[in-house]
Design a protein around this motif. Structure first.
Motif, PDB file in Angstrom:
ATOM      1  N   UNK A  73       0.823  -1.208   0.000  1.00 48.78           N
ATOM      2  CA  UNK A  73       0.000   0.000   0.000  1.00 48.78           C
ATOM      3  C   UNK A  73       0.861   1.264   0.000  1.00 48.78           C
ATOM      4  N   UNK A  74       1.940   1.241   0.764  1.00 54.96           N
ATOM      5  CA  UNK A  74       2.858   2.390   0.762  1.00 54.96           C
ATOM      6  C   UNK A  74       3.450   2.589  -0.625  1.00 54.96           C
ATOM      7  N   UNK A  75       3.813   1.494  -1.254  1.00 54.72           N
ATOM      8  CA  UNK A  75       4.364   1.574  -2.608  1.00 54.72           C
ATOM      9  C   UNK A  75       3.336   2.155  -3.583  1.00 54.72           C
ATOM     10  N   UNK A  76       2.096   1.693  -3.476  1.00 49.82           N
ATOM     11  CA  UNK A  76       1.035   2.224  -4.344  1.00 49.82           C
ATOM     12  C   UNK A  76       0.810   3.705  -4.097  1.00 49.82           C
ATOM     13  N   UNK A  77       0.836   4.120  -2.844  1.00 51.57           N
ATOM     14  CA  UNK A  77       0.642   5.537  -2.530  1.00 51.57           C
ATOM     15  C   UNK A  77       1.786   6.380  -3.094  1.00 51.57           C
ATOM     16  N   UNK A  78       3.012   5.889  -2.956  1.00 49.02           N
ATOM     17  CA  UNK A  78       4.144   6.624  -3.532  1.00 49.02           C
ATOM     18  C   UNK A  78       3.995   6.733  -5.051  1.00 49.02           C
ATOM     19  N   UNK A  79       3.578   5.643  -5.688  1.00 52.48           N
ATOM     20  CA  UNK A  79       3.394   5.645  -7.138  1.00 52.48           C
ATOM     21  C   UNK A  79       2.303   6.641  -7.533  1.00 52.48           C
ATOM     22  N   UNK A  80       1.205   6.646  -6.809  1.00 46.75           N
ATOM     23  CA  UNK A  80       0.121   7.600  -7.114  1.00 46.75           C
ATOM     24  C   UNK A  80       0.596   9.034  -6.955  1.00 46.75           C
ATOM     25  N   UNK A  81       1.374   9.294  -5.911  1.00 50.90           N
ATOM     26  CA  UNK A  81       1.903  10.656  -5.724  1.00 50.90           C
ATOM     27  C   UNK A  81       2.832  11.045  -6.868  1.00 50.90           C
ATOM     28  N   UNK A  82       3.684  10.100  -7.291  1.00 48.27           N
ATOM     29  CA  UNK A  82       4.588  10.402  -8.412  1.00 48.27           C
ATOM     30  C   UNK A  82       3.801  10.692  -9.686  1.00 48.27           C
ATOM     31  N   UNK A  83       2.764   9.896  -9.935  1.00 48.60           N
ATOM     32  CA  UNK A  83       1.953  10.106 -11.137  1.00 48.60           C
ATOM     33  C   UNK A  83       1.235  11.449 -11.055  1.00 48.60           C
ATOM     34  N   UNK A  84       0.649  11.755  -9.896  1.00 43.72           N
ATOM     35  CA  UNK A  84      -0.045  13.029  -9.729  1.00 43.72           C
ATOM     36  C   UNK A  84       0.925  14.189  -9.913  1.00 43.72           C
ATOM     37  N   UNK A  85       2.116  14.071  -9.347  1.00 40.15           N
ATOM     38  CA  UNK A  85       3.120  15.116  -9.499  1.00 40.15           C
ATOM     39  C   UNK A  85       3.538  15.255 -10.956  1.00 40.15           C
ATOM     40  N   UNK A  86       3.721  14.126 -11.630  1.00 35.73           N
ATOM     41  CA  UNK A  86       4.098  14.133 -13.042  1.00 35.73           C
ATOM     42  C   UNK A  86       3.047  14.869 -13.872  1.00 35.73           C
ATOM     43  N   UNK A  87       1.783  14.502 -13.695  1.00 33.98           N
ATOM     44  CA  UNK A  87       0.724  15.096 -14.505  1.00 33.98           C
ATOM     45  C   UNK A  87       0.450  16.543 -14.123  1.00 33.98           C
ATOM     46  N   UNK A  88       0.677  16.912 -12.867  1.00 39.20           N
ATOM     47  CA  UNK A  88       0.403  18.292 -12.474  1.00 39.20           C
ATOM     48  C   UNK A  88       1.439  19.264 -13.031  1.00 39.20           C
ATOM     49  N   UNK A  89       2.612  18.787 -13.373  1.00 38.20           N
ATOM     50  CA  UNK A  89       3.673  19.660 -13.884  1.00 38.20           C
ATOM     51  C   UNK A  89       3.868  19.583 -15.388  1.00 38.20           C
ATOM     52  N   UNK A  90       2.982  18.909 -16.079  1.00 38.15           N
ATOM     53  CA  UNK A  90       3.116  18.791 -17.528  1.00 38.15           C
ATOM     54  C   UNK A  90       2.470  19.994 -18.201  1.00 38.15           C
ATOM     55  N   UNK A  91       3.225  20.716 -19.029  1.00 40.90           N
ATOM     56  CA  UNK A  91       2.643  21.865 -19.718  1.00 40.90           C
ATOM     57  C   UNK A  91       1.627  21.455 -20.789  1.00 40.90           C
TER      58      UNK A  91
END
Length: 186
Positions: A73-91
């Motif tokens: 679950x911790x791994x999934x949460x980290x992955x979700x945060x990385x994906x959210x961060x990735x998509x939030x910073x895409x121009x």
């Protein structure tokens, strides 16, 4: 068979379903729960002599399941945060993607063999070069090229029937082939 092996097999037969159900309640995913219960029982088997000597193998096994579930679950949460961060910073991100097209593409991606899927995703969703993709996956650049090309072709074939109802899903795959500038928000 020796007694400890027979004893473990009896333990496995008796408690696997319970451990799987426990994992499901922790994870909320039946397929992942079965895998987690099996992994936990492998860990128990490796320490069976000391677990058995402790007198509470079921308690120990439940602890292993809980620990593995927490890690997953911790791994999934980290992955979700990385994906959210990735998509939030895409121009070039899409604010209002065509959800049905995105789901069609994700479903088609899930049907690709893992190596093709990994090549397509790393090359086109994460914009890695062929060399970076090869290094990430531990394969040759030529394999990355062929697997990516074949993966895109398979995606196009899988999504071609959807063209009649939604040209957007097919267009998303064509945009994958074009690279980051033409990509939809999948």
């Amino acid at each position: 068979m020796d007694a400890p092996t027979e004893e473990f097999h009896a333990f496995f037969d008796r408690y696997y379903a319970d451990l799987s159900r426990f994992a499901y309640l922790l994870l909320g995913d039946s397929e992942g729960a079965d895998d987690l219960a099996a992994d936990a029982l492998v860990a128990v088997w490796r320490r069976w002599e000391s677990v058995r000597a402790g007198g509470c193998p079921l308690t120990y096994a439940r602890g292993v399941v809980a620990g593995m579930a927490r890690t997953r679950l911790r791994s999934l949460m980290r992955e979700r945060r990385r994906i959210a961060l990735f998509w939030s910073h895409r121009p070039d991100r899409v604010d209002d993607p065509d959800v049905s097209a995105v789901l069609d593409v994700r479903d088609a991606l899930a049907r690709l063999p893992l190596r093709k899927r990994a090549c397509v995703v790393l090359r086109h969703a994460f914009d890695l070069s062929e060399k970076e993709t090869a290094r990430t996956l531990g394969i040759s650049v030529g394999t990355v090229k062929s697997q990516t090309s074949r993966g895109i072709a398979e995606l196009e074939r899988m999504l071609a029937p959807a063209r009649a109802g939604s040209d957007r899903a097919y267009g998303t795959v064509r945009a994958l082939r074009a690279g980051p500038a033409g990509r939809s928000g999948w």
